[in-house]
Design an enzyme around this catalytic site. Structure first.
Site, PDB file in Angstrom:
ATOM      1  N   ARG A  70       0.816  -1.078  -0.020  1.00 44.94           N
ATOM      2  CA  ARG A  70      -0.155  -0.061   0.036  1.00 44.94           C
ATOM      3  C   ARG A  70       0.969   1.296  -0.055  1.00 44.94           C
ATOM      4  NH1 ARG A  70      -1.972   0.652   4.503  1.00 44.94           N
ATOM      5  NH2 ARG A  70      -1.134  -1.244   5.476  1.00 44.94           N
ATOM      6  N   TYR A 198      -1.543  -3.815  -6.796  1.00 50.35           N
ATOM      7  CA  TYR A 198      -1.181  -4.137  -5.506  1.00 50.35           C
ATOM      8  C   TYR A 198      -2.693  -4.304  -4.777  1.00 50.35           C
ATOM      9  CZ  TYR A 198      -0.291  -5.566  -0.705  1.00 50.35           C
ATOM     10  OH  TYR A 198      -0.416  -5.860   0.471  1.00 50.35           O
ATOM     11  N   LYS A 207      -9.788  -2.436   1.391  1.00 53.05           N
ATOM     12  CA  LYS A 207      -9.617  -0.980   2.312  1.00 53.05           C
ATOM     13  C   LYS A 207     -10.081   0.077   2.021  1.00 53.05           C
ATOM     14  CE  LYS A 207      -7.049  -3.386   5.300  1.00 53.05           C
ATOM     15  NZ  LYS A 207      -5.993  -4.675   4.853  1.00 53.05           N
ATOM     16  N   HIS A 227     -10.796  -2.542  11.242  1.00 49.95           N
ATOM     17  CA  HIS A 227      -9.740  -3.378  10.763  1.00 49.95           C
ATOM     18  C   HIS A 227      -9.379  -4.376  11.684  1.00 49.95           C
ATOM     19  CE1 HIS A 227      -5.262  -3.468   9.204  1.00 49.95           C
ATOM     20  NE2 HIS A 227      -5.947  -4.519   8.609  1.00 49.95           N
ATOM     21  N   SER A 249      -1.626  -3.758  10.181  1.00 47.92           N
ATOM     22  CA  SER A 249      -1.261  -4.669   9.119  1.00 47.92           C
ATOM     23  C   SER A 249       0.033  -5.391   9.345  1.00 47.92           C
ATOM     24  CB  SER A 249      -0.938  -3.819   7.818  1.00 47.92           C
ATOM     25  OG  SER A 249      -2.050  -3.176   7.682  1.00 47.92           O
ATOM     26  N   ALA A 250      -0.071  -6.825   9.131  1.00 46.83           N
ATOM     27  CA  ALA A 250       1.133  -7.720   9.379  1.00 46.83           C
ATOM     28  C   ALA A 250       1.475  -7.899  10.930  1.00 46.83           C
ATOM     29  CB  ALA A 250       2.390  -7.343   8.403  1.00 46.83           C
ATOM     30  N   CYS A 251       0.441  -7.809  11.663  1.00 44.68           N
ATOM     31  CA  CYS A 251       0.671  -7.755  13.104  1.00 44.68           C
ATOM     32  C   CYS A 251      -0.127  -8.979  13.681  1.00 44.68           C
ATOM     33  CB  CYS A 251       0.182  -6.728  13.840  1.00 44.68           C
ATOM     34  SG  CYS A 251       1.657  -5.329  13.482  1.00 44.68           S
ATOM     35  N   GLY A 252      -0.381 -10.086  12.912  1.00 37.36           N
ATOM     36  CA  GLY A 252      -1.029 -11.171  13.739  1.00 37.36           C
ATOM     37  C   GLY A 252      -2.525 -11.557  13.494  1.00 37.36           C
ATOM     38  N   THR A 254      -4.667 -12.703  10.746  1.00 39.31           N
ATOM     39  CA  THR A 254      -4.869 -13.878   9.804  1.00 39.31           C
ATOM     40  C   THR A 254      -4.198 -15.028  10.852  1.00 39.31           C
ATOM     41  OG1 THR A 254      -4.317 -12.852   7.804  1.00 39.31           O
ATOM     42  CG2 THR A 254      -4.497 -15.210   7.942  1.00 39.31           C
ATOM     43  N   ASP A 278      -9.474  -9.566   8.710  1.00 35.52           N
ATOM     44  CA  ASP A 278      -9.160  -8.494   8.214  1.00 35.52           C
ATOM     45  C   ASP A 278      -9.997  -7.427   8.408  1.00 35.52           C
ATOM     46  OD1 ASP A 278      -6.667  -6.947   7.263  1.00 35.52           O
ATOM     47  OD2 ASP A 278      -7.929  -6.457   5.796  1.00 35.52           O
ATOM     48  N   ARG A 367       1.803 -12.409  -0.579  1.00 29.88           N
ATOM     49  CA  ARG A 367       0.663 -12.448  -0.162  1.00 29.88           C
ATOM     50  C   ARG A 367       0.008 -13.885  -0.955  1.00 29.88           C
ATOM     51  NH1 ARG A 367      -1.856  -8.878   3.998  1.00 29.88           N
ATOM     52  NH2 ARG A 367      -0.085  -7.292   4.179  1.00 29.88           N
ATOM     53  N   ARG A 398       2.487  -4.223  17.729  1.00 27.63           N
ATOM     54  CA  ARG A 398       3.856  -4.872  17.516  1.00 27.63           C
ATOM     55  C   ARG A 398       4.608  -4.078  18.286  1.00 27.63           C
ATOM     56  NH1 ARG A 398       6.426  -8.523  14.068  1.00 27.63           N
ATOM     57  NH2 ARG A 398       4.428  -8.681  12.642  1.00 27.63           N
TER      58      ARG A 398
HETATM   59  P1  GTP Z   1      -2.642  -7.856   7.101  1.00 25.10           P
HETATM   60  O1  GTP Z   1      -3.092  -8.940   6.278  1.00 25.10           O
HETATM   61  O2  GTP Z   1      -1.473  -7.121   6.769  1.00 25.10           O
HETATM   62  O3  GTP Z   1      -3.514  -7.087   7.758  1.00 25.10           O
HETATM   63  O4  GTP Z   1      -1.916  -8.643   8.522  1.00 25.10           O
HETATM   64  P2  GTP Z   1      -2.354  -9.676   9.726  1.00 25.10           P
HETATM   65  O5  GTP Z   1      -2.518  -8.713  10.679  1.00 25.10           O
HETATM   66  O6  GTP Z   1      -3.394 -10.510   9.075  1.00 25.10           O
HETATM   67  O7  GTP Z   1      -0.847 -10.477  10.009  1.00 25.10           O
HETATM   68  P3  GTP Z   1      -0.557 -11.905   9.856  1.00 25.10           P
HETATM   69  O8  GTP Z   1      -1.475 -12.638  10.777  1.00 25.10           O
HETATM   70  O9  GTP Z   1      -0.517 -12.062   8.552  1.00 25.10           O
HETATM   71  O10 GTP Z   1       0.990 -11.824  10.559  1.00 25.10           O
HETATM   72  C1  GTP Z   1       1.786 -11.217   9.952  1.00 25.10           C
HETATM   73  C2  GTP Z   1       3.343 -11.638  10.582  1.00 25.10           C
HETATM   74  O11 GTP Z   1       3.337 -11.700  12.055  1.00 25.10           O
HETATM   75  C3  GTP Z   1       3.592 -13.113   9.851  1.00 25.10           C
HETATM   76  O12 GTP Z   1       4.683 -13.224   9.596  1.00 25.10           O
HETATM   77  C4  GTP Z   1       3.281 -14.012  11.142  1.00 25.10           C
HETATM   78  O13 GTP Z   1       4.105 -15.141  10.997  1.00 25.10           O
HETATM   79  C5  GTP Z   1       3.712 -13.070  12.496  1.00 25.10           C
HETATM   80  N1  GTP Z   1       3.009 -13.365  13.493  1.00 25.10           N
HETATM   81  C6  GTP Z   1       1.631 -13.727  13.715  1.00 25.10           C
HETATM   82  N2  GTP Z   1       1.162 -13.804  14.984  1.00 25.10           N
HETATM   83  C7  GTP Z   1       2.481 -13.989  15.797  1.00 25.10           C
HETATM   84  C8  GTP Z   1       2.783 -14.166  17.084  1.00 25.10           C
HETATM   85  O14 GTP Z   1       1.777 -14.513  17.720  1.00 25.10           O
HETATM   86  N3  GTP Z   1       3.874 -14.191  17.467  1.00 25.10           N
HETATM   87  C9  GTP Z   1       5.081 -13.729  16.372  1.00 25.10           C
HETATM   88  N4  GTP Z   1       6.195 -13.691  16.965  1.00 25.10           N
HETATM   89  N5  GTP Z   1       4.651 -13.398  15.272  1.00 25.10           N
HETATM   90  C10 GTP Z   1       3.478 -13.559  14.930  1.00 25.10           C
HETATM   91  C1  SPV Z   2      -2.999  -4.717   5.129  1.00 23.88           C
HETATM   92  O1  SPV Z   2      -2.125  -4.111   4.821  1.00 23.88           O
HETATM   93  O2  SPV Z   2      -3.715  -4.424   6.182  1.00 23.88           O
HETATM   94  C2  SPV Z   2      -3.807  -5.760   4.272  1.00 23.88           C
HETATM   95  C3  SPV Z   2      -3.271  -5.911   3.052  1.00 23.88           C
HETATM   96  O3  SPV Z   2      -4.511  -6.449   4.911  1.00 23.88           O
HETATM   97  S1  SPV Z   2      -3.817  -4.873   2.061  1.00 23.88           S
HETATM   98  O4  SPV Z   2      -5.082  -5.405   1.082  1.00 23.88           O
HETATM   99  O5  SPV Z   2      -2.524  -4.268   1.087  1.00 23.88           O
HETATM  100  O6  SPV Z   2      -4.456  -3.692   2.736  1.00 23.88           O
HETATM  101 MN    MN Z   3      -5.279  -5.529   6.773  1.00 22.54          MN
END
Ligand code: GTP
Ligand code: SPV
Ligand code: MN
Length: 583
Positions: A70, A198, A207, A227, A249-252, A254, A278, A367, A398
């Site tokens: 993004r 993307y 989003k 979110h 985003s990318a903080c866990g 999923t 999400d 992704r 995080r």
């Molecule tokens: P978006 O799709 O961007 O919104 O991300 P998300 O919030 O769904 O994050 P996702 O579950 O994909 O996790 C992102 C990263 O964090 C991955 O590399 C995971 O392996 C890592 N992660 C998720 N849960 C944990 C946890 O409990 N501990 C640690 N150390 N890492 C984690």
């Molecule tokens: C995020 O960045 O929070 C995602 C991926 O879930 S995106 O579709 O690019 O927003």
């Molecule tokens: Mn997201």
């Protein structure tokens, strides 16, 4: 004409004229259509077939290397009055914004096919759902929207019956970062996105619609567009609590949404089911509870770190019917990313032979796109028109220090403050520096379509007579020790925190009061079967560092002040309360 709705027909005609598209395809959502577009993508090289034996019906897409996340600095909210978007958004006047982006769209689809995608965010028959139409010149976007939304004829039928829809216009343009904008016109229920293919920039239902336009609509209509993941947690007695959790985003999200509890929990009869990973739309029901739906129909998940020991449910769904974007591949043409296993990949995400000196095989924000129903724990309740009732809301971020493992808010207003003051390290999900702590209220910093102060005020309005609101908590899985190792095992072990949360909701476990809120009594917290993690370790994760928090709250106050007079007094009252408890 492919629709009975004049407003839609006229808009499509006007876009054809403006973009000079060669050909118009109205997407129906049929299987034949899917196959035809897959074949086209294979011909153009936008899709590469993956190993048909190990990964049937799976495709690899490699983005332009300058188009992998993004772009928050190019994302605008365009309203008549600048004040309405707040310091949390980039603003442009609608007139100027339309002129700028219309200029880019002018003639941009010459020689291209234009796809018209009617979609429904949420179950087709749900009153909470909302519809939109995305026009795009990207076949890759069509195939992703097919997995991520309920798209095609059913959605079009609902749109024609309702007579209105969110308009989303998208073109990949030249994929030139200098000719790229993601623009939102909440007052016109319109999105225009140019120059990126993307995910969050291009799959406009996600989003752009479900959060930026959605949050704006939610404020005027009395609901919440968040979110958040949604999961169901069934205890051994057979009661299910639904939990919604907002992590940046990318903080866990999923990972938590499809968590498989540790062995002992499974034996005792605990079970987690997945509603969404999400986005969460929720509104008060007649019983005063908040009822939630997942507006999406698929997962657009982070690949790196997804493995058998971290997220076995994700792996179980990813061997079939999946689009992989910007991952590496092995010699035998299987998708591969860092953390998956100990194989050595053959090719990286740029399509070059893999060389660890050059960089990772998979882009850190690579992704997978997969339909929700492929998830083994996907709950049939996710299709409920009414949604599911939320028992607990969890905010997280995080943070390698300071923020405790779990804390419960003393009240709704305290919980809103907790959400409003979350700060988190930035990740690869957006372009820019990674690992920088920034404020990310309710994980909505990049997604709230209006002034954050008004958004917090909106949250506070839910606390009224007759309301039966969820309990609010904060969590942090990401504390690190002096050797830079995560102190909390995380992933499936997060179940232990979820257990404490639902036990708090049903008054089944104690807590002790701290300046920040209520925290688990270390002796009562379930650590059964957790090797290598002691009560002392837990104690460390539940300690309130008084001096650290004084600094944090000073930063927080300054941050809130940045939103001016619109910030609700109630938040300052909660903040003062914590400050006085710390002293
Ligand atoms: P978006 O799709 O961007 O919104 O991300 P998300 O919030 O769904 O994050 P996702 O579950 O994909 O996790 C992102 C990263 O964090 C991955 O590399 C995971 O392996 C890592 N992660 C998720 N849960 C944990 C946890 O409990 N501990 C640690 N150390 N890492 C984690
Ligand atoms: C995020 O960045 O929070 C995602 C991926 O879930 S995106 O579709 O690019 O927003
Ligand atoms: Mn997201």
């Amino acid at each position: 004409m492919s629709t009975t709705l004049l407003a839609l027909e006229n808009w499509v005609k006007q876009v054809v004229e403006h973009t000079q598209a060669d050909k118009v395809v109205w997407c129906t959502g049929s299987d034949t259509e899917k196959q035809e577009i897959d074949e086209l993508l294979l011909e153009t090289g936008d899709f590469k077939k993956l190993n048909e034996e190990t990964h049937p019906n799976c495709f690899l897409h490699l983005s332009d290397p300058q188009d992998v996340a993004r772009v928050e600095h190019l994302t605008f909210i365009c309203t008549e009055h600048k004040d309405d978007v707040g310091p949390n958004n980039h603003w442009m006047h609608p007139e100027k914004a339309h002129a700028k982006i219309d200029d880019l769209f002018s003639g941009c689809m010459q020689g291209r096919t234009m796809y018209v995608i009617p979609y429904c965010m949420g179950p087709i028959d749900s009153p909470i759902s909302r519809c939109g139409v995305e026009i795009t010149d990207s076949a890759y976007v069509v195939q992703n929207m097919r997995l991520m939304t309920r798209m095609g004829t059913h959605a079009l039928n609902r749109i024609e019956a309702e007579g209105h829809f969110v308009k989303g216009l998208h073109s990949t343009g030249e994929l030139d970062p200098d000719r790229r904008y993601i623009m939102h016109f909440p007052e016109e229920l319109t999105i225009k996105s140019y120059g990126s293919g993307y995910g969050g920039n291009a799959l406009l239902g996600k989003k752009c619609h479900a959060l930026r336009i959605g949050s704006y609509q939610a404020k005027t209509e009395g609901w919440l567009a968040e979110h958040m993941l949604i999961l169901g947690l069934e205890n051994p007695q057979g009661d299910t609590h639904y939990i919604a959790a907002a992590f940046p985003s990318a903080c866990g999200k999923t990972n938590l949404a499809m968590l498989i509890p540790p062995e002992g929990y499974v034996q005792d009869g605990w079970k987690i089911t997945t509603i969404g990973d999400d986005i969460c739309w929720m509104r008060p029901g007649e019983d005063g509870r908040l009822w939630a739906i997942n507006p999406e129909a698929g997962f657009f998940g982070v690949a790196p770190g997804t493995a058998k020991n971290t997220n076995p449910n994700a792996l179980a769904m990813l061997y079939k019917d999946t689009i992989f974007t910007n991952v590496g591949v092995t010699e035998d043409n299987q998708p591969w990313w860092e953390g998956l296993d100990d194989k050595v990949p053959a090719m990286d995400w740029k399509g070059n032979p893999y060389d660890p000196e050059v960089g990772p095989a998979a882009h850190p924000n690579s992704r997978f796109t997969v339909a929700s129903k492929r998830c083994p724990t996907y709950s049939p309740k996710a299709e409920n028109a009414k949604g599911v009732p939320i028992s607990a809301i969890v905010f997280g971020g995080r943070r390698e220090n300071l923020v405790p493992l779990v804390t419960q808010a003393r009240s709704w207003a305290h919980g809103v403050l907790m959400g409003a003051t979350v700060a988190s390290e930035t990740t690869a999900a957006a372009t820019g520096a990674v690992g920088v702590v920034r404020h990310d209220p309710m994980a909505m910093k990049p997604f709230c379509g209006y002034h954050f102060a008004d958004y917090w005020a909106h949250w506070l309005t839910f606390d009224k007579d007759g309301a039966n609101l969820p309990e609010i908590f904060t969590v942090n899985w990401f504390r690190k020790d002096e050797n830079n190792n995560f102190m909390w095992p995380g992933f499936s072990e997060n179940m232990r925190v979820l257990e404490w949360i639902v036990n708090r909701v049903s008054n089944n476990v104690g807590a002790h009061s701290t300046a920040l809120g209520d925290m688990p009594n270390v002796q009562e917290f379930n650590l059964n079967g957790l090797d290598g993690f002691s009560r002392d370790d837990l104690n460390k994760l539940l300690t309130v560092d008084l001096n650290g928090w004084k600094t944090e709250l000073a930063n927080t106050t300054e941050y809130l002040n940045g939103f001016g007079e619109r910030v609700p007094d109630a938040l300052y009252k909660e903040l003062d309360n914590i400050k006085s408890k710390l002293n």
